[in-house]
Write a protein that holds these residues in place. Structure first.
Motif, mmCIF file in Angstrom:
data_model
loop_
_atom_site.group_PDB
_atom_site.id
_atom_site.type_symbol
_atom_site.label_atom_id
_atom_site.label_comp_id
_atom_site.label_asym_id
_atom_site.label_seq_id
_atom_site.Cartn_x
_atom_site.Cartn_y
_atom_site.Cartn_z
ATOM 1 N N ALA A 3 29.454 24.408 4.162
ATOM 2 C CA ALA A 3 30.869 24.771 4.026
ATOM 3 C C ALA A 3 31.049 26.277 3.893
ATOM 4 O O ALA A 3 30.145 27.005 3.461
ATOM 5 N N GLU A 4 32.228 26.730 4.260
ATOM 6 C CA GLU A 4 32.668 28.102 3.973
ATOM 7 C C GLU A 4 33.403 28.042 2.636
ATOM 8 O O GLU A 4 34.441 27.390 2.534
ATOM 9 N N VAL A 5 32.868 28.716 1.627
ATOM 10 C CA VAL A 5 33.293 28.488 0.249
ATOM 11 C C VAL A 5 33.950 29.726 -0.356
ATOM 12 O O VAL A 5 33.421 30.837 -0.280
ATOM 13 N N LEU A 21 44.026 33.300 -26.135
ATOM 14 C CA LEU A 21 43.781 31.872 -26.261
ATOM 15 C C LEU A 21 42.912 31.459 -25.079
ATOM 16 O O LEU A 21 43.203 31.788 -23.935
ATOM 17 N N GLY A 22 41.821 30.752 -25.366
ATOM 18 C CA GLY A 22 40.907 30.364 -24.293
ATOM 19 C C GLY A 22 40.222 29.055 -24.592
ATOM 20 O O GLY A 22 40.663 28.279 -25.442
ATOM 21 N N ASN A 23 39.137 28.803 -23.892
ATOM 22 C CA ASN A 23 38.374 27.569 -24.091
ATOM 23 C C ASN A 23 36.893 27.859 -23.867
ATOM 24 O O ASN A 23 36.500 28.986 -23.553
ATOM 25 N N HIS A 24 36.073 26.823 -23.984
ATOM 26 C CA HIS A 24 34.619 26.999 -23.951
ATOM 27 C C HIS A 24 34.002 26.847 -22.567
ATOM 28 O O HIS A 24 32.777 26.848 -22.446
ATOM 29 N N SER A 25 34.795 26.728 -21.520
ATOM 30 C CA SER A 25 34.229 26.510 -20.194
ATOM 31 C C SER A 25 33.409 27.713 -19.735
ATOM 32 O O SER A 25 33.873 28.853 -19.774
ATOM 33 N N SER A 26 32.191 27.441 -19.277
ATOM 34 C CA SER A 26 31.295 28.503 -18.802
ATOM 35 C C SER A 26 31.409 28.735 -17.300
ATOM 36 O O SER A 26 30.979 29.771 -16.787
ATOM 37 N N GLY A 27 31.946 27.746 -16.583
ATOM 38 C CA GLY A 27 32.016 27.834 -15.126
ATOM 39 C C GLY A 27 30.808 27.250 -14.420
ATOM 40 O O GLY A 27 30.744 27.246 -13.185
ATOM 41 N N LYS A 28 29.832 26.728 -15.165
ATOM 42 C CA LYS A 28 28.589 26.254 -14.542
ATOM 43 C C LYS A 28 28.823 25.113 -13.563
ATOM 44 O O LYS A 28 28.183 25.044 -12.513
ATOM 45 N N GLN A 29 29.737 24.190 -13.883
ATOM 46 C CA GLN A 29 29.985 23.082 -12.964
ATOM 47 C C GLN A 29 30.645 23.563 -11.679
ATOM 48 O O GLN A 29 30.282 23.143 -10.581
ATOM 49 N N GLY A 30 31.610 24.457 -11.805
ATOM 50 C CA GLY A 30 32.257 24.995 -10.608
ATOM 51 C C GLY A 30 31.291 25.766 -9.732
ATOM 52 O O GLY A 30 31.334 25.671 -8.493
ATOM 53 N N TYR A 31 30.396 26.529 -10.356
ATOM 54 C CA TYR A 31 29.401 27.275 -9.583
ATOM 55 C C TYR A 31 28.419 26.323 -8.913
ATOM 56 O O TYR A 31 27.982 26.574 -7.777
ATOM 57 N N ALA A 32 28.045 25.234 -9.594
ATOM 58 C CA ALA A 32 27.175 24.233 -8.973
ATOM 59 C C ALA A 32 27.857 23.618 -7.749
ATOM 60 O O ALA A 32 27.225 23.377 -6.718
ATOM 61 N N LEU A 33 29.152 23.362 -7.860
ATOM 62 C CA LEU A 33 29.911 22.849 -6.721
ATOM 63 C C LEU A 33 29.903 23.841 -5.554
ATOM 64 O O LEU A 33 29.763 23.448 -4.395
ATOM 65 N N ALA A 34 30.044 25.122 -5.871
ATOM 66 C CA ALA A 34 30.054 26.142 -4.823
ATOM 67 C C ALA A 34 28.693 26.244 -4.145
ATOM 68 O O ALA A 34 28.594 26.317 -2.910
ATOM 69 N N ARG A 35 27.620 26.258 -4.938
ATOM 70 C CA ARG A 35 26.279 26.375 -4.358
ATOM 71 C C ARG A 35 25.943 25.181 -3.467
ATOM 72 O O ARG A 35 25.407 25.348 -2.370
ATOM 73 N N THR A 36 26.242 23.985 -3.938
ATOM 74 C CA THR A 36 25.899 22.798 -3.155
ATOM 75 C C THR A 36 26.764 22.682 -1.905
ATOM 76 O O THR A 36 26.285 22.258 -0.851
#
Length: 401
Positions: A228-230, A207-222
């Motif tokens: 920050a130490e991320v 069971l899963g969902n459609h999240s790609s992780g793109k928003q979380g990765y954008a948060l990490a890059r920025t």
């Protein structure tokens, strides 16, 4: 408006050859680049290579073109200075304010943002002297990207590998875009979850969902570009690791919960951007569930997964900020406000999903809700723009009134 002026400083390490690809990325994207190699760097890659790839003369000594005062002019003219690879020796000289070659003179005269991409053996990176030098540079406002883990010189493997040139370029581009705003997250430890959890049903299905992780990765890059130490806890993503970010892969909600609680213990801000499954199968079958003619499958019983965001909010240390995300399909703001109160977090990013919105796309639109009642709309645009808006909200809460 002319091309952004970039000084690419190249230290004397075996990874100097990778800086040639970084140089190409800058020039092909419209940046004007001056390459300033150290004397040791020229033992690995010669000046003709740098001149050919940059299309500009290469300065290597303070005595070159003395009438133009290159040790001052280059630093003053730069919009960005990137040092790749930054060796242990170069970090030490930069941290102590040495000016014994052209590159260290440039570092003293520039007022532009500076990005260091270290590369060295693991023992050198972990040495207290190097760690102190890195801390000094970060405290002064430089962005020092954490090195990657991988094959080093010879047969050695460990932390100290130069990050991929594409990843360094993306990190540098974000620092350049911020201009003189500076690394407002310098010295902060940030933990972010991204992607979507998968709850196994049998060895084949989940069971899963459609999240790609793109928003979380954008948060990490920025966040990394802002100093920050991320740490990024990534659930089932297929995205390249951002330069300088520690990525911890996980699969299920329980695995994500364990990783986030462990990382949050030392974090200044915790961001739950991952889409965590609310339920999991009550029983995981050891063998693949097979279809049998004339026999209907047994119903799948579900049980609740732990509420990771609520746990992190309840367990947060004094001064720690906890940020959640709410994906809603209807009554977006009402649902977001209710979730903010229920979870007990400091900030909640609420956005509408479904129908091609948010999941898997490069754009997003949201409202940042705060526990104090303020609401900050973020218009439709790149996910990096939403990420920066969130970090602005976080940074404001750390700034003196």
């Amino acid at each position: 408006m002319g091309q952004p002026e970039v000084v690419l400083g190249v230290g004397g390490g075996i990874a100097a050859y990778k800086a040639a690809e970084l140089l190409r990325r800058f020039t092909e994207s419209g940046h004007a680049v001056r390459v300033v190699p150290t004397a040791s760097a020229l033992r690995f890659v010669g000046a003709p290579t740098w001149a050919a790839l940059s299309g500009r003369p290469v300065h290597t000594e303070v005595w070159d073109d003395v009438d133009e005062v290159p040790h001052v002019r280059l630093g003053r003219a730069a919009d960005l200075v990137v040092i790749a690879p930054a060796t242990a020796d170069l970090l030490a000289r930069a941290a102590t304010g040495r000016a014994d070659d052209l590159l260290t003179n440039v570092l003293l005269t520039t007022r532009a943002p500076v990005v260091f991409a270290p590369a060295m053996h693991t023992e050198m990176w972990e040495h207290p002297a190097t760690r102190e030098n890195v801390a000094t540079l970060r405290r002064r406002g430089a962005v020092v990207i954490e090195p990657a883990v991988g094959r080093l010189t010879g047969a050695d493997t460990g932390k100290g590998r130069l990050p991929d040139p594409d990843a360094i370029f993306e990190a540098a581009r974000r620092v350049l875009a911020r201009g003189t705003a500076g690394p407002d997250l310098a010295g902060r430890r940030v933990v972010i979850s991204a992607g979507g959890t998968r709850e196994p049903l049998d060895p084949v299905r989940y069971l899963g969902n459609h999240s790609s992780g793109k928003q979380g990765y954008a948060l990490a890059r920025t966040a990394q570009a802002r100093g920050a130490e991320v740490t990024l806890v990534a659930a089932n993503t297929a995205l390249p690791a951002p330069a300088g970010v520690t990525v911890e892969p996980v699969g299920s909600a329980e695995e994500l919960r364990t990783a986030m609680r462990r990382a949050a213990a030392e974090a200044d801000v915790v961001v739950m951007a991952a889409a965590v499954a609310d339920f999991r199968p009550a029983r995981q079958v050891a063998q693949k569930i097979k279809k049998r003619d004339g026999v209907e499958p047994e119903p799948i019983a579900l049980v609740r997964n732990p509420d990771v965001l609520a746990e992190l909010a309840a367990e947060r240390r004094p001064g720690q900020l906890v940020v959640g995300f709410a994906a809603e399909t209807e009554n977006v703001l009402a649902g977001g406000r209710a979730k903010l109160a229920r979870k007990g977090c400091d900030l909640l990013v609420v956005n509408q999903v479904g129908g091609g919105l948010a999941f898997g796309t490069d754009e997003n639109e949201a409202v940042i809700l705060a526990a104090d009642g303020t609401e900050t709309p973020v218009p439709f645009g790149p996910k990096e723009a939403l990420a920066d808006a969130l970090w602005d909200a976080v940074s404001q809460r750390w700034s003196p009134a």
